[in-house]
Design an enzyme around this catalytic site. Structure first.
Site, mmCIF file in Angstrom:
data_model
loop_
_atom_site.group_PDB
_atom_site.id
_atom_site.type_symbol
_atom_site.label_atom_id
_atom_site.label_comp_id
_atom_site.label_asym_id
_atom_site.label_seq_id
_atom_site.Cartn_x
_atom_site.Cartn_y
_atom_site.Cartn_z
ATOM 1 C CB ALA A 1 -5.751 13.018 -1.247
ATOM 2 C CG PHE B 1 -10.998 10.254 14.033
ATOM 3 C CD1 PHE B 1 -10.652 9.746 13.297
ATOM 4 C CD2 PHE B 1 -10.483 11.328 15.672
ATOM 5 C CE1 PHE B 1 -8.745 9.422 13.383
ATOM 6 C CE2 PHE B 1 -9.172 10.790 15.794
ATOM 7 C CZ PHE B 1 -8.330 9.792 14.908
ATOM 8 C CD GLU C 1 -14.583 8.936 6.153
ATOM 9 O OE1 GLU C 1 -15.602 8.898 7.027
ATOM 10 O OE2 GLU C 1 -14.230 9.086 5.391
HETATM 11 MO MO1 MOS Z 1 -15.218 11.743 8.214
HETATM 12 S S1 MOS Z 1 -16.318 10.604 9.891
HETATM 13 O O1 MOS Z 1 -16.286 12.054 6.614
HETATM 14 O O2 MOS Z 1 -15.078 13.565 8.979
#
Ligand code: MOS
Length: 780
Positions: free
Chosen positions: A552, A282, A747
């Site tokens: 990816a 994250f 994201e």
């Molecule tokens: Mo993500 S917050 O770009 O690791």
């Protein structure tokens, strides 16, 4: 040409699923290392000041204690020390007149501006290294700062000894209140730690405001949010002479190698980083934080391998978090709903010793067509750990503000929220004027509205009910840029007809092992169960951080090209081989199928790879590709898009909010695996609902100590909080983004979700909550 047997895109189960559910997957702290000792971090308990003395006498008496590293007892590191940044002086503007972007903030585009627009986004994936605490100074910059490490032969002994270490401080008053320090806000050089400009300006903001007949002007606030990956950060360090191996829970093994080599002043070749499995990142496992380096220092100090795991409590503060944001948004529109002004001024927080600027205005620069768009970022320095990349940094909180404001504008115009967005649909990227490589946002709105039943929405707030429950419908847009960095991959076919495909990288839980196996299998022309994909080791070909949703696109392109290069080698071997049934045939007449090559128009003429290799007495054949983005970035604006639709039910007496239904529709280029992709989006939306209704890191305003630093009191959703999430994809073929055709989906799922929920809450209750999370007290 798509062959019937292709697995790319299919909802294949995770190749590592069985290992994970049976406990066979080894995460960093699980790696068996002989003679390992245990490190435990000591953290400061004051918000600001100096360490006068550290009394370790009691701790040293604990049996099994091997060492206690403190600023007074540690090897010096030439590049390891840090200094406080100067806290900007007050600008004397009275507190009451202060709103971000009004008054104090410098006008966008003014003379003090930094580098010009063209340079923006160049370094999105290579932020400067974080400043970390390596016991090189006695300053304390925040509560929870690493100030020592205890090493013992067992974890219990290390923890017990750490509890006996007495630290004597000279305290000074910490700066802890963001609103209290806004008079010292300053203009950073860049937003996002990604090289983006802090300010942007197109057109004339004052004129745009004057032209508007409908106006919305509000400040939206998001709190400090902490990542809380399931797997705690953990490092195991093992020195052999001046060679170091680290098993590390990281989103970027090559970034760790570079930083470690730099700090210890040893060649990068002497450092090997391994991360076979990572239990979520994250963003928190993107940078190299103090504990990683301290573990290596401790291992060298005691002459034994050392394992150090952060406690859940220690994951609040010293490994980044999303800083609090105060975002002032102004939208102006003409009667027909066409925007005449979009202004987004962000006030964010950073630490007193380093800088990370949450780029809240990033999406505002590229989402809606409008001649007058302005964004600014200003920052306040506080005695806190340094904020950092967190779940769509910038986009997630920024789109909460922008998409809430768009909803408010729709009510003020008396228009449907989707119609307002369509009225201002950007056909080219507003900031750059570039065409989109592809954009299917219209289709996302259409499909989403249909699946959700948006047409049943009664526009009037507080007009829909289910029994005594207030019902609300809300929607919002999702967007996230398509990032890609250089990456390399190797594909090797063995004599037995199986392949090993390798690329450094790391699978942070997203399904990298699985999707890369699929891409490789199709590229080589093998059934997927004959491909083994290996990652998580700096001995493998180099790759970027798994951040910015770019794995990816980056690693996928390298794997695709390496697989194709291997297939080409095999074909050329056959057509140059007198004994092959394909001898002398043209390369373009050959197709691959199930581990063999055949004539396209006569599938009986051809041979298996195994036959080909055996006859040529080749134990294996290998191809390696170094792939990198090209000119496409300069020609096209590349973004994924989507639409969120939420139904909430609010108890009018208790103020409790339940998300009852949820529809998310996304267009993100090629979807490599329908199952793992859906899984990614369910995670993103879950975090979005969490951001809307639950998450809030609470700090003691006197000491800077985080008061809810555990998963009992830091609220995140459990299954009962999340309804069945309806996630679908709009098919999108994008020939421009990258060879593998993906836009990245790590994201975008969270982006817009908090606004969809907040807008639904307004629709249900008639109450507009402009500071997250939307807790029941704010609705009563
Ligand atoms: Mo993500 S917050 O770009 O690791």
């Amino acid at each position: 040409m798509r062959r019937a047997e292709e697995v790319t895109g299919k909802p294949m189960d995770r190749v590592d699923g069985r290992l994970k559910v049976t406990g066979g997957a080894r995460y960093s702290a699980d790696m068996p290392v002989d003679n390992v000792a245990y490190g435990f971090l000591i953290a400061s308990t004051i918000g600001s000041g100096r360490i006068k003395q550290i009394d370790t006498a009691e701790a040293e008496k604990v049996p099994g204690v091997l060492a206690i590293l403190t600023p007074f007892h540690v090897a010096r590191m030439a590049k390891g020390s840090i200094k406080a940044q100067s806290v900007p002086p007050s600008d004397q503007t009275p507190q009451s007149q202060k709103t971000p972007g009004n008054g104090s903030a410098q006008k966008p585009g003014s003379a003090q501006g930094g580098p010009q627009e063209g340079q923006k986004a160049q370094q999105r994936q290579t932020p400067p290294p974080r400043k970390i605490h390596l016991l090189q100074e006695d300053d304390v910059f925040y509560n929870g700062q690493p100030i020592g490490v205890v090493v013992a032969d067992t974890l219990d002994r290390a923890m017990h000894a750490a509890s006996l270490v007495r630290v004597h401080y000279q305290r000074s008053a910490p700066l802890l209140s963001m609103s209290g320090e806004m008079h010292r806000a300053y203009r950073p050089k860049a937003a996002g730690g990604k090289g983006d400009m802090p300010d942007s300006l197109q057109g004339d903001l004052e004129m745009g405001w004057e032209m508007a007949t409908s106006k919305v002007e509000n400040t939206y606030i998001t709190p400090v949010e902490t990542h809380n990956a399931m797997e705690p950060h953990a490092t195991v360090a093992l020195w052999e002479g001046d060679r170091l191996t680290l098993f590390d829970a990281t989103q970027g093994i090559f970034g760790v190698r570079k930083r470690i080599a730099d700090l210890f002043e040893i060649p990068a070749d002497n450092v090997r980083i391994i991360a076979h499995f990572v239990g979520g990142g994250f963003g928190s496992k993107g940078p190299v934080w103090s504990h990683v380096v301290l573990t290596a220092m401790a291992a060298r100090h005691v002459g034994r391998p050392v394992k150090l795991t952060l406690s859940r409590h220690q994951m609040f503060g010293p490994i980044g978090f999303r800083g609090e944001t105060h975002q002032h948004v102004k939208l102006g529109a003409r009667r027909d709903g066409v925007l005449s002004l979009v202004e987004h001024n962000g006030m964010v927080q950073t630490s007193v010793f380093d800088e990370f600027i949450e780029p809240v205005g990033a999406s505002t620069r590229m989402l809606y067509a409008c001649p007058n768009i302005g964004t600014t970022h200003r920052a306040v320095r506080l005695n806190i750990g340094t904020p950092s990349f967190t779940r769509a940094p910038g986009e997630a909180p920024g789109m909460y503000a922008l998409e809430s404001a768009m909803d408010e504008l729709a009510y003020s115009l008396g228009m449907d929220p989707i119609d307002v967005r369509l009225r201002n649909y950007a056909e080219v990227e507003p900031e750059s004027g570039k065409p989109f490589s592809s954009k299917s946002l219209r289709e996302c709105y259409r499909v989403g509205a249909e699946r959700f039943g948006w047409s049943k929405r009664q526009a009037e707030p507080r007009s829909m009910r289910d029994g005594r429950m207030l019902v609300g419908y809300g929607m919002a847009t999702a967007t996230y840029p398509t990032n890609r960095s250089a990456a390399s991959a190797k594909a090797r076919l063995m004599a037995d007809g199986t392949a090993i495909v390798q690329s450094g990288s790391q699978d942070i839980g997203t399904g990298t092992y699985t999707v890369m196996s699929q891409v490789a299998a199709d590229a080589i022309g093998l059934p997927v169960d004959r491909v083994q994909f290996q990652l998580g080791d700096t001995d493998l070909p180099p790759t970027p951080n798994s951040g910015g949703s770019q794995t990816a696109a980056s690693v996928g392109s390298a794997v695709l090209l390496a697989g194709q290069a291997l297939r080409t080698k095999l074909i050329q071997l056959a057509i140059g081989d007198r004994e092959s049934p394909l001898f002398g045939v043209s390369e373009s007449d050959i197709a691959t199928r199930s581990g063999g090559i055949y004539l396209k128009n006569d599938s009986t003429r051809g041979e298996d790879y195994t036959t080909l290799l055996k006859r040529n007495r080749l134990p294996q054949i290998e191809a390696r590709v170094d792939a990198a983005p090209g000119e496409e970035k300069n020609k096209y604006a590349m973004h994924a898009f989507g639409a969120h639709f939420a139904e909430v039910k609010v108890d009018p007496d208790l103020g409790t909010v339940r998300v009852a239904r949820y529809v998310g529709v996304f267009a993100a280029g090629k979807i490599l695996n329908a199952k793992t992709a859906r899984n990614q989006f369910m995670g993103g939306i879950t975090w979005g609902i969490s951001m809307a209704l639950m998450e809030n890191t609470l700090m003691d305003p006197r000491t800077g100590r985080i008061m809810n630093a555990d998963l009992a009191e830091y609220h995140v959703p459990v299954h009962a909080d999340i309804p069945a999430l309806d996630v679908t994809f709009v098919d999108e073929v994008d020939p421009y983004v990258n060879p593998v055709g993906v836009k990245g989906i790590g994201e975008i799922g969270i982006v817009g979700a908090p606004a969809a929920v907040a807008n639904a809450v307004y629709h249900a209750t008639g109450k507009r909550v402009r500071d997250l999370p939307i807790t029941l007290d704010k609705l009563l």
